[in-house]
Write an enzyme that holds these catalytic residues in place. Structure first.
Site, short mmCIF file in Angstrom:
data_model
loop_
_atom_site.label_atom_id
_atom_site.label_comp_id
_atom_site.label_asym_id
_atom_site.label_seq_id
_atom_site.Cartn_x
_atom_site.Cartn_y
_atom_site.Cartn_z
N TRP A 157 0.93 -1.05 -0.14
CA TRP A 157 -0.09 -0.04 0.07
C TRP A 157 1.10 1.27 -0.03
O TRP A 157 1.70 1.51 0.62
CB TRP A 157 -0.91 -0.08 1.15
CG TRP A 157 -1.75 1.14 1.32
CD1 TRP A 157 -2.75 1.62 0.46
CD2 TRP A 157 -2.10 1.76 2.72
NE1 TRP A 157 -3.52 2.64 0.83
CE2 TRP A 157 -2.95 2.72 2.39
CE3 TRP A 157 -1.78 1.49 3.87
CZ2 TRP A 157 -3.65 3.73 3.43
CZ3 TRP A 157 -2.16 2.48 4.88
CH2 TRP A 157 -3.23 3.64 4.66
N ASP A 238 -0.32 -5.27 9.25
CA ASP A 238 -1.48 -4.39 8.99
C ASP A 238 -2.76 -4.99 8.54
O ASP A 238 -2.60 -5.41 7.16
CB ASP A 238 -0.81 -3.14 7.72
CG ASP A 238 -1.88 -2.19 7.60
OD1 ASP A 238 -2.95 -2.22 8.24
OD2 ASP A 238 -1.76 -1.43 6.73
N LYS A 274 -12.99 -1.32 6.12
CA LYS A 274 -13.58 -1.99 4.92
C LYS A 274 -14.70 -3.02 5.49
O LYS A 274 -15.63 -3.15 5.00
CB LYS A 274 -12.54 -2.72 4.54
CG LYS A 274 -11.10 -1.94 4.27
CD LYS A 274 -11.15 -1.13 3.17
CE LYS A 274 -9.70 -0.27 3.46
NZ LYS A 274 -9.53 0.66 2.38
C1 LMR Z 1 -6.55 1.85 -0.70
O1 LMR Z 1 -5.80 1.02 -0.78
O2 LMR Z 1 -7.36 2.45 -1.83
C2 LMR Z 1 -7.30 2.03 0.54
O3 LMR Z 1 -6.46 1.65 1.47
C3 LMR Z 1 -7.60 3.66 0.90
C4 LMR Z 1 -6.60 4.61 0.96
O4 LMR Z 1 -6.72 5.50 1.82
O5 LMR Z 1 -5.83 4.49 0.44
#
Ligand code: LMR
Length: 418
Positions: A157, A238, A274
């Site tokens: 992420w 996470d 989520k």
């Molecule tokens: C995402 O990966 O799109 C979500 O976790 C929302 C975000 O805030 O990035």
């Protein structure tokens, strides 16, 4: 640059002087501030919002949508909101609400019958969703291991990099996703864990890996846990998507439970964005497993101090909602059902997308779409193809080809023949 000026004194005498008009010397306070680079996820929404096309579709940000592309409020949340109505204004219940919420959250992650919970061997505080939870941990890491780094999977992420950077903790990466097989690079991952300096911090996604949707299986998790133990690494999980990988909240916590069984001290970030759809409420929890209760008390006080200096304390409405659901058998059962409905729908959409693409005689293989799990399909589309979809078809996704899997959008995506 200098210019000459005449200065008049009170005794009427004049003096000629040079005054610096050098650009550097008269620079304004914020003249050196340049625009920050765009966030790879939120910028997709910005681009989508500024597109006037009625055909536009936003498959970017990871927030679950219904068939009409609208946000979903779970029925269990509606009922919980009725049941707690008014409680959020009770200042006196703030502390108990928060400690109850933390207890409920860690039970969900570590298990109802977890020794760690029974023995009080954890420190936890409510956090502003997953980002806030990661940030608190990163600050905590920085405070007590200022020279440490954290290993992040490639890819991960995007915000993980930013969170640890802003907490002044260096980041390294470990192998995770193999773009050729579109699966896990297990051996390379194991080698990286083995070759990292002893006592390193490792960030792990316990389920529904973001952005790839590729998770290690049970045996692989056992091996990862084993090698982390030998190396004395600190695993930080996470868990933003508990329930969203398999539709089963307990099953999605398997990785964490394996590590706990193996006796790790670990950290865990939880988010209820989520799995409860509480995106705007920013509800989450950060917890750290400790050696004993005394250590837990010390760790908790440090986390509280970090919170206090950052934003004093977290709001209570979200924690009240979560606890109302987790402590009422009917509401909890309803929640579990609703999570399953969301996940089944995401799985059906994977199948539809793959079928649609295959029916178009696409030369590429789309098998990975149905093998991956969670909210995203890591399509394998290149940044150029993503650009083309945006430009020619008004379909928006993140630059790495990550697609959020909602029904209507996926059907249409298949018809675009990327
Ligand atoms: C995402 O990966 O799109 C979500 O976790 C929302 C975000 O805030 O990035």
């Amino acid at each position: 640059m200098w210019s000459r000026h005449l200065i008049r004194f009170s005794n009427n005498r004049w003096m000629s002087t040079s005054v610096a008009t050098n650009v550097k010397n008269i620079m304004g306070w914020w003249d050196h501030v340049l625009p920050a680079p765009k966030d790879p996820i939120t910028s997709v929404t910005e681009a989508f919002l500024s597109d006037p096309s009625p055909l536009k579709l936003n498959l970017g940000v990871g927030a679950y949508r219904d068939d009409e592309g609208k946000p979903v409020t779970l029925e269990c949340v509606r009922r919980a909101a009725e049941s707690i109505s008014g409680c959020e204004f009770l200042e006196s219940t703030k502390a108990t609400t928060k400690s109850k919420f933390v207890q409920d959250s860690v039970k969900l992650a570590y298990g109802n019958d977890s020794n760690v919970v029974r023995e009080g061997r954890f420190a936890g505080v409510p956090a502003l969703s997953g980002t806030g939870a990661c940030r608190l941990f990163a600050q905590f890491q920085r405070r007590f291991y200022p020279d440490s780094q954290i290993f992040l999977p490639t890819p991960t992420w995007s915000n993980h990099h930013d969170i640890w950077r802003d907490s002044q903790v260096c980041t390294s990466t470990y192998h995770y996703y193999d773009p050729d097989t579109k699966g896990l690079q297990f051996q390379a991952l194991m080698n990286d864990i083995k070759n990292a300096p002893d006592r390193s911090f490792f960030l792990l996604h316990p389920c529904a890996h973001n952005p790839t949707g590729v998770d290690p299986n049970y045996e692989q998790w056992k091996e990862i846990s084993h090698i982390c133990k030998i190396k004395n690494h600190f695993p930080f999980f996470d868990m933003a998507y508990q329930g969203i990988a398999s539709g089963d909240l307990e099953r999605d916590a398997t990785a964490i439970r394996i590590f706990l069984e193996d006796g790790h001290l670990l950290g865990c970030a939880q988010s209820f964005s989520k799995n409860m759809g509480l995106y705007g409420h920013r509800v989450g929890c950060v917890s750290i497993v400790s050696r004993d209760e005394n250590q837990a008390t010390a760790i908790k006080s440090q986390l509280q101090q970090i919170v206090r200096a950052m934003y004093s304390s977290s709001p209570v409405h979200g924690p009240l909602l979560v606890s109302a659901i987790l402590n009422d058998a009917d509401l909890k059962a309803l929640w579990e059902e609703e999570v399953k409905v969301m996940v089944d729908r995401l799985i059906r959409m994977r199948i539809t997308l793959r079928q649609n693409l295959e029916e178009l005689n696409s030369s590429a293989s789309w098998e990975h779409i149905t093998k991956q799990v969670g909210m995203f399909y890591f399509s394998g589309l290149s940044p150029k193809e993503v650009d083309q979809l945006q430009r020619d078809f008004h379909i928006y996704m993140t630059n790495d080809g990550r697609i959020r899997g909602d029904k209507q959008q996926c059907g249409l995506l298949g018809k675009c023949n990327p």
